[in-house]
Each structure stands twice: as C-alpha cells, then as structure tokens.
Design an enzyme around this catalytic site. Structure first.
Site, PDB file in Angstrom:
ATOM      1  N   TRP A  68       9.974  15.567   6.561  1.00 34.12           N
ATOM      2  CA  TRP A  68      11.271  14.995   6.884  1.00 34.12           C
ATOM      3  C   TRP A  68      11.125  13.572   7.429  1.00 34.12           C
ATOM      4  O   TRP A  68      12.100  12.810   7.459  1.00 34.12           O
ATOM      5  CB  TRP A  68      11.981  15.851   7.942  1.00 34.12           C
ATOM      6  CG  TRP A  68      12.489  17.157   7.413  1.00 34.12           C
ATOM      7  CD1 TRP A  68      12.400  17.632   6.138  1.00 34.12           C
ATOM      8  CD2 TRP A  68      13.183  18.156   8.167  1.00 34.12           C
ATOM      9  NE1 TRP A  68      12.983  18.866   6.048  1.00 34.12           N
ATOM     10  CE2 TRP A  68      13.480  19.223   7.270  1.00 34.12           C
ATOM     11  CE3 TRP A  68      13.586  18.275   9.488  1.00 34.12           C
ATOM     12  CZ2 TRP A  68      14.157  20.380   7.671  1.00 34.12           C
ATOM     13  CZ3 TRP A  68      14.241  19.428   9.899  1.00 34.12           C
ATOM     14  CH2 TRP A  68      14.535  20.462   9.000  1.00 34.12           C
ATOM     15  N   GLU A  77       4.902  12.914  12.790  1.00 36.99           N
ATOM     16  CA  GLU A  77       3.486  13.242  12.921  1.00 36.99           C
ATOM     17  C   GLU A  77       3.151  13.571  14.372  1.00 36.99           C
ATOM     18  O   GLU A  77       3.629  12.912  15.293  1.00 36.99           O
ATOM     19  CB  GLU A  77       2.627  12.087  12.421  1.00 36.99           C
ATOM     20  CG  GLU A  77       1.161  12.451  12.266  1.00 36.99           C
ATOM     21  CD  GLU A  77       0.393  11.419  11.464  1.00 36.99           C
ATOM     22  OE1 GLU A  77      -0.042  11.737  10.346  1.00 36.99           O
ATOM     23  OE2 GLU A  77       0.225  10.284  11.962  1.00 36.99           O
ATOM     24  N   GLU A 112      10.882  -0.077  -2.402  1.00 33.66           N
ATOM     25  CA  GLU A 112       9.700   0.640  -2.881  1.00 33.66           C
ATOM     26  C   GLU A 112      10.121   1.915  -3.616  1.00 33.66           C
ATOM     27  O   GLU A 112      10.878   2.724  -3.080  1.00 33.66           O
ATOM     28  CB  GLU A 112       8.787   1.000  -1.711  1.00 33.66           C
ATOM     29  CG  GLU A 112       7.461   1.589  -2.131  1.00 33.66           C
ATOM     30  CD  GLU A 112       6.478   1.644  -0.973  1.00 33.66           C
ATOM     31  OE1 GLU A 112       5.312   1.250  -1.151  1.00 33.66           O
ATOM     32  OE2 GLU A 112       6.887   2.068   0.127  1.00 33.66           O
ATOM     33  N   GLN A 135      12.085  13.291   3.163  1.00 30.85           N
ATOM     34  CA  GLN A 135      12.743  14.251   2.285  1.00 30.85           C
ATOM     35  C   GLN A 135      14.230  13.984   2.188  1.00 30.85           C
ATOM     36  O   GLN A 135      14.885  13.602   3.163  1.00 30.85           O
ATOM     37  CB  GLN A 135      12.496  15.663   2.811  1.00 30.85           C
ATOM     38  CG  GLN A 135      12.927  16.773   1.871  1.00 30.85           C
ATOM     39  CD  GLN A 135      12.507  18.141   2.401  1.00 30.85           C
ATOM     40  OE1 GLN A 135      11.726  18.236   3.336  1.00 30.85           O
ATOM     41  NE2 GLN A 135      13.039  19.195   1.810  1.00 30.85           N
ATOM     42  N   ASN A 193       5.377  16.105   9.293  1.00 28.84           N
ATOM     43  CA  ASN A 193       6.579  16.741   8.763  1.00 28.84           C
ATOM     44  C   ASN A 193       7.157  15.863   7.649  1.00 28.84           C
ATOM     45  O   ASN A 193       7.482  14.693   7.892  1.00 28.84           O
ATOM     46  CB  ASN A 193       7.598  16.905   9.900  1.00 28.84           C
ATOM     47  CG  ASN A 193       8.856  17.617   9.464  1.00 28.84           C
ATOM     48  OD1 ASN A 193       9.127  17.795   8.281  1.00 28.84           O
ATOM     49  ND2 ASN A 193       9.657  18.038  10.433  1.00 28.84           N
ATOM     50  N   GLU A 251       9.201  16.845  15.527  1.00 29.73           N
ATOM     51  CA  GLU A 251       7.800  17.051  15.891  1.00 29.73           C
ATOM     52  C   GLU A 251       7.632  18.211  16.870  1.00 29.73           C
ATOM     53  O   GLU A 251       8.561  18.593  17.582  1.00 29.73           O
ATOM     54  CB  GLU A 251       7.233  15.767  16.497  1.00 29.73           C
ATOM     55  CG  GLU A 251       7.328  14.571  15.562  1.00 29.73           C
ATOM     56  CD  GLU A 251       6.860  13.274  16.208  1.00 29.73           C
ATOM     57  OE1 GLU A 251       6.410  13.328  17.368  1.00 29.73           O
ATOM     58  OE2 GLU A 251       6.949  12.227  15.552  1.00 29.73           O
ATOM     59  N   ASP A 305       5.874   6.157   3.895  1.00 28.25           N
ATOM     60  CA  ASP A 305       6.711   5.404   2.959  1.00 28.25           C
ATOM     61  C   ASP A 305       8.000   6.142   2.630  1.00 28.25           C
ATOM     62  O   ASP A 305       8.937   5.532   2.107  1.00 28.25           O
ATOM     63  CB  ASP A 305       5.956   5.158   1.641  1.00 28.25           C
ATOM     64  CG  ASP A 305       4.848   4.126   1.772  1.00 28.25           C
ATOM     65  OD1 ASP A 305       4.818   3.437   2.804  1.00 28.25           O
ATOM     66  OD2 ASP A 305       4.030   4.020   0.844  1.00 28.25           O
ATOM     67  N   GLY A 307       0.800  -1.221   0.000  1.00 28.78           N
ATOM     68  CA  GLY A 307       0.000   0.000   0.000  1.00 28.78           C
ATOM     69  C   GLY A 307       0.831   1.268   0.000  1.00 28.78           C
ATOM     70  O   GLY A 307       2.062   1.238   0.064  1.00 28.78           O
ATOM     71  N   CYS A 349      10.048  20.356   0.245  1.00 25.02           N
ATOM     72  CA  CYS A 349       9.103  19.927   1.278  1.00 25.02           C
ATOM     73  C   CYS A 349       7.667  20.212   0.863  1.00 25.02           C
ATOM     74  O   CYS A 349       6.744  19.474   1.231  1.00 25.02           O
ATOM     75  CB  CYS A 349       9.420  20.609   2.605  1.00 25.02           C
ATOM     76  SG  CYS A 349       9.399  22.432   2.536  1.00 25.02           S
ATOM     77  N   HIS A 354       8.811  26.030   6.476  1.00 25.23           N
ATOM     78  CA  HIS A 354       8.689  24.619   6.111  1.00 25.23           C
ATOM     79  C   HIS A 354       7.224  24.275   5.830  1.00 25.23           C
ATOM     80  O   HIS A 354       6.301  24.887   6.396  1.00 25.23           O
ATOM     81  CB  HIS A 354       9.212  23.769   7.270  1.00 25.23           C
ATOM     82  CG  HIS A 354       9.443  22.327   6.946  1.00 25.23           C
ATOM     83  ND1 HIS A 354      10.099  21.902   5.807  1.00 25.23           N
ATOM     84  CD2 HIS A 354       9.104  21.195   7.628  1.00 25.23           C
ATOM     85  CE1 HIS A 354      10.160  20.580   5.818  1.00 25.23           C
ATOM     86  NE2 HIS A 354       9.553  20.131   6.899  1.00 25.23           N
TER      87      HIS A 354
END
Length: 515
Positions: free
Chosen positions: A289, A319, A177, A101, A287, A293, A98, A93, A107, A263
């Site tokens: 990157w 996140e 991937e 940066q 983010n 966070e 996945d 998926g 970004c 950003h």
C-alpha cells in the site's frame, strides 16, 4: 501424437536456456512479435493498439469497478494526454517506493514487484529498460514472464485506464514514471483482465518473474534453520514475500498492531542486532500500500544507538522492522524464490542439477488419484530419479527439491479451478515391464511425500534421500481429474530422471483383474 499422459518433454533445464522459450529467445504471447510490430508502427507513423487486450471494459473485467465508475473510465496514453507532463518509463532508477497499490486486490503481485526491485538484473529481464517515450515511440511496450516452463514475451499498448485523469490501479509516486503501470497491464493481459489479478500469493508472481526455484515455509512450524535460510536467500539475491492470515471477513482488515489481515508483504531485509546485550534477529518488511506499518514491539532497549536508528521507521512509507519471533507469530507463509538453488545450500563443493518434465493427468487413463484409491493410484504418471552417493554430504542433509506445478488452459485466471495436488516418492528398482503396477504400491509405503494435498498452483518439498533408485508419482487427490503439470527435480550433484513407459489399456485392465 503421444498417448494421453505420456510426458511430452523431458530435459535437463540447461538445454532450454538458449532455445525457444528461453529468456533470450522467448515464445510470443498470441504470436505478437514486438520487433515486427514496432517496425510496422514506426514506419507507418501510427500508435499501436492491442487487439488482443483492447482498451475496453472486457480488459478491466467484471466486479472490480461499479457500473458508474466503469462508465467514467477513459483509456489514456501517457505521452499524448494530461496524465503526465513529461512521461518516462523509469525516473531515477527503480525502487519499491516508486508505487503503491490502487483499487485492485493484487497486493501479492505488488509485493513481488517490491522484491524484484532489489534484483536489477532480473528486473531488466522482465521489464527491458531500453523502451520508453523518446525516439521511435509508438505506444508499444513489452515484458517477459516465465509461464509454466518457458519464457513468454508479452506485448501491450500504453493506453491505461483512468478516471478523471488519474490511474485506477497501481499508483506511481512520480506522475511521470510509468514502468509500474505498464508492467501491471502486461501481467493483467497474461491473466486475462485486471480483475483476474484479484487475490493470489507472492509465490505465483515471483516464479513468473524468475522461472526460478521456489520454496514455501509455513511459519507456524518453521524449520530450525529458518534464520540461516532467510539470510542465505538474501545474500544470494532471492525474492522474498510473505502473507498475514485471513481475518474473519474476506476484506482487508487493519489489525490493532498495524498489520493488514489477508495481505501480502515484501521481505526487504534481514539483520542481527544487539538488544539488552543479546543478539536479536530482525526482519524488515514492506506493505505494497505504501503506507500502514507494524506498531508492535521491535527493539525497545537497543544498546547500540546506530542500530536503533537503523530500525526506527520515520517515514510512513509502508516499511518497518520487527523481530523474527514476531514475524513467525503474525505471518503464516514465507515464500522464497531464487534464479538458482544456491540459497538452499551455500556449500560450494556441491552443485545442483535441474530436470524438468511435462506431463498430464487424463480422466479414465492416467488420473488415478492419491494413494487412498488403491486400485487406480498406479495408473498415474511415474518418473524415475536416481540419487547418487555424491549428492549426499551427511546423514539427514537435504539433497533434493521436488516441485509439482499444475498448468491450466483457461484464458482467464479467475476461471482456473486448481485441483488438490501432491506427490509420493517410493524407493525401488525399475520393474522389468517398465511401469510399477498396483501390486507394488499395495506392498510399499512411500519414503517421502507432500505433507498435504493442496489446491495451489505449486507444491514442493525439500527432502533428504539416501543414494538409490526412486519413483516419483504426482497425482491429484481425487481420481479422474484432468490437468497438465510440470514436475521439476533439483538434486545435488547429479540426478537422472526418466519417464516410465506407459502400458496400454488392455494391460492395465488385466492388472486390475489379477488383483
């Protein structure tokens, strides 16, 4: 050919869906036909090499890598190199987790991909999933982007820039991937080079992924219904991205609160929870990157343990949650982009109609500048819009969205010099001679206009107009600035737009002399 400045294409957007340039029949970038190229390569048993975006320094561009790094770059195919043991286009998926940066300052593009992963049906349009490294593999891939009014199919080879066997730019979490790296390469081809992807806003890529309706909200002065608008956008599957203000330098600087200055981030969730017995509006962000966070206050005294756990960020995956108040405080822009205008108003008793018009400002003829230039403003292209009574459901209700996007003809994105653009809207019956003249504008004030002229690719305003006849005048700020543009009008229920007939040069000259 039509005279300069005449609208070259006026249509209801619905008429283009199944025609040339639609998502089902996209135009071809550089006339490269994916099916024909694949048939040729498979039949001849050769691997595709893209002459229009060759695996060399020119495609990387200048300034992003040092000369010593450039000398080490090797373009490798995933299937016939040591980049990967078992390459796949997609592994288990598609997710925002996945990828992360790389060394490229894109970004804004990655934040848009992060939003795209939540809308599988849109992602499949942009990145057809039937391609891969299995049967009939020939090193050829393709992607689709919406570019200034039409969908374009973009062909690439799968040679990716590496140093010491590692990808330089977007990084996949799973080394097998490759949809993120190939998607990035296709967009780099559209922009002219990888370096041409440096710096931008999430809105640009989100519109190019959807061809949809875009709205930008300045969080320093948010609308009173911001939360309802964000919640509705999330429900209707719109893409949401945002940006932090630029720091004292142009480089990405990490603030003490964990946010990166200048950003782009993805908005990945909106929920309302209890804190101290009171409802708290929460926003989840990611983010690009893949790390780094927000470390400020988010929900220090939640009464509901399961809510607290839901918002508690454990993995350092970029996140995190924060309150809506902090979101508006520490971010400057919120971009929302949907396939259709449903997120603007969920009232099912109304529908939206879209009209799209192409035009051009030409120095010396139809590039009159803004209203500060009273003698030339009237020479700008003019468009009529009729707002019907059925399109208004209540006093003050917003019922029309106007978007102005300037188009460029430069091959390389970094060479594009956006003009400051905007538009003014006037109320009035069509003149008998077909075009409003300087005398009209000298006596009439606009009933609506862009808040400011901006040197952005697109400006838009969501407005409330009472039933009647209106004139939309798009312009650059200064006169004699040539550019093409795309004017999109979304009106609730019904909208009739038409281009005012241009009068010839002699008539314009006479009008100036009369005034």
């Amino acid at each position: 050919m039509p005279p300069p400045g005449v609208s070259l294409n006026i249509m209801d957007a619905r008429h283009k869906r199944d025609g040339y340039g639609s998502i089902s029949h996209p135009s071809l970038l550089f006339s490269q036909d994916y099916q024909q190229l694949k048939e040729f390569c498979v039949t001849r048993r050769v691997k595709f090499i893209d002459d229009m975006f060759p695996p060399d320094r020119k495609s990387i561009g200048r300034g992003i890598l040092s000369p010593s790094d450039l000398a080490q770059v090797e373009w490798l195919r995933p299937a016939v190199s040591k980049i990967s043991q078992n390459p796949s286009f997609v592994v288990r998926g598609l997710s925002r987790f996945d990828f992360g940066q790389g060394v490229l300052g894109n970004c804004w593009f990655l934040a848009s991909i992060g939003a795209l992963t939540f809308q599988d049906h849109i992602l499949r349009q942009v990145a057809p999933l039937e391609q891969g490294f299995g049967e009939n593999y020939c090193g050829l891939f393709h992607f689709r982007f919406w570019r200034f009014g039409k969908w374009v199919d973009v062909v690439i080879d799968d040679k990716l820039p590496t140093i010491n066997g590692r990808l330089i730019f977007i990084q996949s979490r799973n080394q097998n991937e490759f949809w993120p790296a190939l998607l990035e390469k296709a967009y780099a081809k559209v922009c002219g080079s990888y370096t041409d992807m440096n710096a931008g806003t999430p809105a640009e890529a989100m519109v190019d992924f959807t061809g949809g309706v875009h709205m930008c909200i300045k969080l320093s002065d948010p609308p009173p219904d911001l939360w309802e608008l964000m919640s509705r956008a999330a429900r209707y599957g719109a893409l949401l991205g945002c940006s932090t203000p630029q720091g004292e330098t142009s480089s990405f600087t990490l603030s003490s609160n964990g946010l990166v200055q200048g950003h782009a981030y993805t908005v990945t969730g909106v929920i309302e929870m209890l804190s101290g017995g009171r409802p708290v509006k929460m926003v989840r962000l990611w983010n690009p990157w893949g790390k780094g966070e927000w470390n400020g206050d988010w929900m220090s005294a939640s009464e509901a343990e399961h809510d607290r756990e839901k918002c508690l960020s454990v993995a350092n995956d970029g996140e995190f949650w924060m309150s809506l108040e902090d979101f508006c405080r520490f971010y400057i822009d919120l971009d929302m982009c949907g396939l259709n205008p449903n997120f603007l108003d969920e009232d099912s008793s109304f529908h939206w109609r879209t009209s799209m018009v192409e035009g051009r400002w030409v120095a010396g003829t139809t590039a009159g500048g803004c209203m500060n230039y009273k003698d030339s403003f009237w020479t700008n292209p003019q468009f009529r819009v009729k707002v019907c009574s059925e399109s208004t459901k209540g006093k003050g209700e917003k019922n029309i969205l106007v978007s102005l996007m300037q188009k460029h003809d430069k091959r390389n994105r970094h060479l594009v010099q956006n003009h400051h653009i905007g538009f003014s809207i006037f109320e009035g019956e069509p003149p008998s001679m077909g075009k409003f003249t300087a005398s009209f504008f000298s006596s009439q004030a606009p009933v609506a206009q862009t808040k400011m002229f901006m040197n952005a690719r697109e400006v838009e305003e969501f407005l409330s107009l009472k039933p009647g006849e209106y004139l939309i005048v798009p312009s650059t700020f200064h006169p004699n600035e040539s550019a093409s543009f795309l004017l999109t009008i979304l009106c609730r229920t019904e909208s009739h737009s038409s281009y005012q007939t241009l009068i010839d040069r002699k008539s314009r000259t006479d009008e100036k002399q009369m005034l």
